[in-house]
Design an enzyme around this catalytic site. Structure first.
Site, PDB file in Angstrom:
ATOM      1  N   ARG A 107       0.696  -1.064  -0.742  1.00  0.00           N
ATOM      2  CA  ARG A 107      -0.058   0.754   0.427  1.00  0.00           C
ATOM      3  C   ARG A 107       0.586   1.216  -0.075  1.00  0.00           C
ATOM      4  NH1 ARG A 107      -2.430  -3.398  -2.651  1.00  0.00           N
ATOM      5  NH2 ARG A 107      -4.935  -4.189  -1.169  1.00  0.00           N
TER       6      ARG A 107
ATOM      7  N   ASP B  98      -6.942  -1.170   4.185  1.00  0.00           N
ATOM      8  CA  ASP B  98      -5.857  -0.785   3.474  1.00  0.00           C
ATOM      9  C   ASP B  98      -6.107   0.812   2.972  1.00  0.00           C
ATOM     10  OD1 ASP B  98      -4.524  -2.803   2.669  1.00  0.00           O
ATOM     11  OD2 ASP B  98      -6.131  -3.498   1.107  1.00  0.00           O
TER      12      ASP B  98
ATOM     13  N   SER C 240     -12.499 -12.321  -1.462  1.00  0.00           N
ATOM     14  CA  SER C 240     -11.942 -11.329  -2.054  1.00  0.00           C
ATOM     15  C   SER C 240     -10.752 -11.513  -2.056  1.00  0.00           C
ATOM     16  CB  SER C 240     -11.638 -10.020  -1.102  1.00  0.00           C
ATOM     17  OG  SER C 240     -10.466  -9.162  -1.331  1.00  0.00           O
TER      18      SER C 240
HETATM   19  N1  ARG Z   1      -6.092  -8.324   5.936  1.00  0.00           N
HETATM   20  C1  ARG Z   1      -4.513  -8.011   5.200  1.00  0.00           C
HETATM   21  C2  ARG Z   1      -4.127  -6.979   5.626  1.00  0.00           C
HETATM   22  O1  ARG Z   1      -4.614  -5.912   5.858  1.00  0.00           O
HETATM   23  C3  ARG Z   1      -4.706  -8.345   4.014  1.00  0.00           C
HETATM   24  C4  ARG Z   1      -6.084  -7.294   3.378  1.00  0.00           C
HETATM   25  C5  ARG Z   1      -6.276  -7.990   1.460  1.00  0.00           C
HETATM   26  N2  ARG Z   1      -7.059  -7.249   1.019  1.00  0.00           N
HETATM   27  C6  ARG Z   1      -7.849  -6.964   0.014  1.00  0.00           C
HETATM   28  N3  ARG Z   1      -8.247  -6.300  -0.828  1.00  0.00           N
HETATM   29  N4  ARG Z   1      -8.579  -8.381  -0.021  1.00  0.00           N
HETATM   30  O2  ARG Z   1      -3.530  -6.348   5.250  1.00  0.00           O
END
Ligand code: ARG
Length: 399
Positions: free
Chosen positions: A92, A121, A173
């Site tokens: 990110r 995110d 996802s």
């Molecule tokens: N839980 C993980 C994190 O916060 C993965 C997030 C996954 N994001 C997604 N858009 N599927 O880093």
């Protein structure tokens, strides 16, 4: 208003382009990156422009991702809540820095992302934007727009001739990059349910992996992976190769109930064969070459560093200061680690280094022992003095 959008080509970011144009008469620039996901993002250009973007940028950031993000996290032994190698979290700030650079180039006043209001995110993107470009306005349309369901969003897309996925939406996802894959949603939301085989993208099931497994040797120089089985490779090639070797031996599956930044717990499934193998090997080498004090101090630092990545504080002063320490700590982390990959397990089989502080002549219980046994008496006498005083106090008070 001119917006640079972190664009993935999916339904959400496609609808965002249209929505920003319609609501704010904004000019929208689509920015995307190659960080090792399976579909080549270069192919998104036409789609982005057709959807209404005024320009399209795609940067291949794979090597930068490895050298500036993955390697520091590996050297810090950073695993969130002891298990998650942080593939999504690390990507990110990298993407956000590309968005900011593009905003400067394009003289845009606003940046935007397509994250929902429930995840980590959004926090990572928006903290990175604040650290790097506090003057830019930040928009998170998915958090703000009027659609209450995916159906409403699809309806809007159809109305505006935005290509919508024709196949039924995948029940999960999935976020995918070089360092690993994050999988959530669908039946994984029940933490008691075993992940069905179709959630896994790159690892075979342990019961279908070769019975004999595979042995490999990973070489490091100053904490950077530099070879596999004696053959010199770039760190990125090593990650790609280990993804393949680990994947076919079922190594790298992680099933985790973790704490999100927004306060909820979520069940996540990860596949990160290269990360699991490299973390195991790297830490093993540190055990061999580091002094007791340095190794123990690093054990205490690792969860903090991991949390900082997870919390989106990548561009903080604290991270830069810690990196100074971690880089210095790696100066003797040179050598090789032998591993056995066996049906989902990554087992350490051996380690060696020119900078080892392991001394066989001191450790041995056989002939050739040079350890001075008589010195132990005086050592215990002084080291045990506080224990003696404590014991005597107890005895006095028992009377
Ligand atoms: N839980 C993980 C994190 O916060 C993965 C997030 C996954 N994001 C997604 N858009 N599927 O880093």
């Amino acid at each position: 208003m001119k917006v640079v959008l972190a664009y993935s080509g999916g339904l959400d970011t496609s609808v965002i382009i249209r929505w920003l144009k319609e609501k704010f008469q904004a000019e929208v620039v689509a920015y995307t990156t190659n960080i090792g996901q399976p579909d080549n993002p270069e192919n998104l250009k036409e789609k982005a422009l057709q959807t209404g973007a005024s320009a399209f940028y795609c940067e291949d950031l794979r090597d930068k991702f490895v050298s500036d993000y993955i390697i520091p996290a590996l050297q810090a032994d950073a695993l969130y809540q002891e298990k998650y190698p942080l593939a999504t979290s690390l990507s990110r700030p990298l993407i956000a820095s590309g968005v900011v650079a593009t905003a400067r180039k394009e003289k845009a006043d606003t940046v935007a992302h397509g994250c929902t209001g429930k995840g980590n995110d959004q926090v990572r993107f928006e903290l990175a934007f604040r650290y790097l470009a506090p003057e830019l306005k930040v928009m998170a349309p998915v958090r703000e727009w009027e659609f209450h369901s995916r159906e409403e969003e699809m309806e809007y897309a159809r109305k505006h001739h935005i290509p919508v996925p024709t196949t039924k939406k995948k029940p999960y996802s999935i976020d995918w990059n070089l360092w690993g894959i994050s999988i959530e949603c669908g039946l994984l939301e029940d933490p008691w349910k075993e992940p069905p085989e179709d959630v896994f993208q790159i690892t075979v099931s342990p019961d279908r992996a070769p019975r004999k497994g595979e042995s490999i040797v990973v070489g490091f120089e100053k904490g950077v992976p530099v070879s596999i089985n004696g053959r010199t490779r770039s760190p990125r090639e090593i990650i790609e190769k280990l993804t393949e070797i680990g994947g076919r031996n079922a190594v790298g599956r992680i099933d985790l109930v973790e704490d999100r930044l927004v306060g909820i717990k979520s069940r996540e499934v990860y596949e990160a064969p290269a990360a699991v193998i490299l973390h195991t090997a790297h830490k093993e080498l540190e055990r061999l070459v580091m002094t007791r004090e340095l190794f123990n101090f690093k054990l205490f630092l690792a969860p903090w560093y991991a949390q900082l990545i997870y919390y989106g504080q990548w561009f903080s002063d604290l991270r830069e200061c810690l990196d100074g320490f971690i880089k210095e700590s790696q100066k003797y982390v040179t050598g090789e680690v032998k591993l056995k990959l066996l049906r989902g397990h990554c087992l350490v089989a051996g380690r060696r280094s020119p900078f080892s502080v392991y001394e066989e002549k001191l450790a041995t219980y056989s002939q050739g022992d040079i350890f001075d046994h008589s010195a132990a008496r005086g050592f215990i006498q002084l080291f045990g003095l506080p224990a003696l005083l404590e014991g005597q106090r107890c005895r006095r008070n028992r009377k």
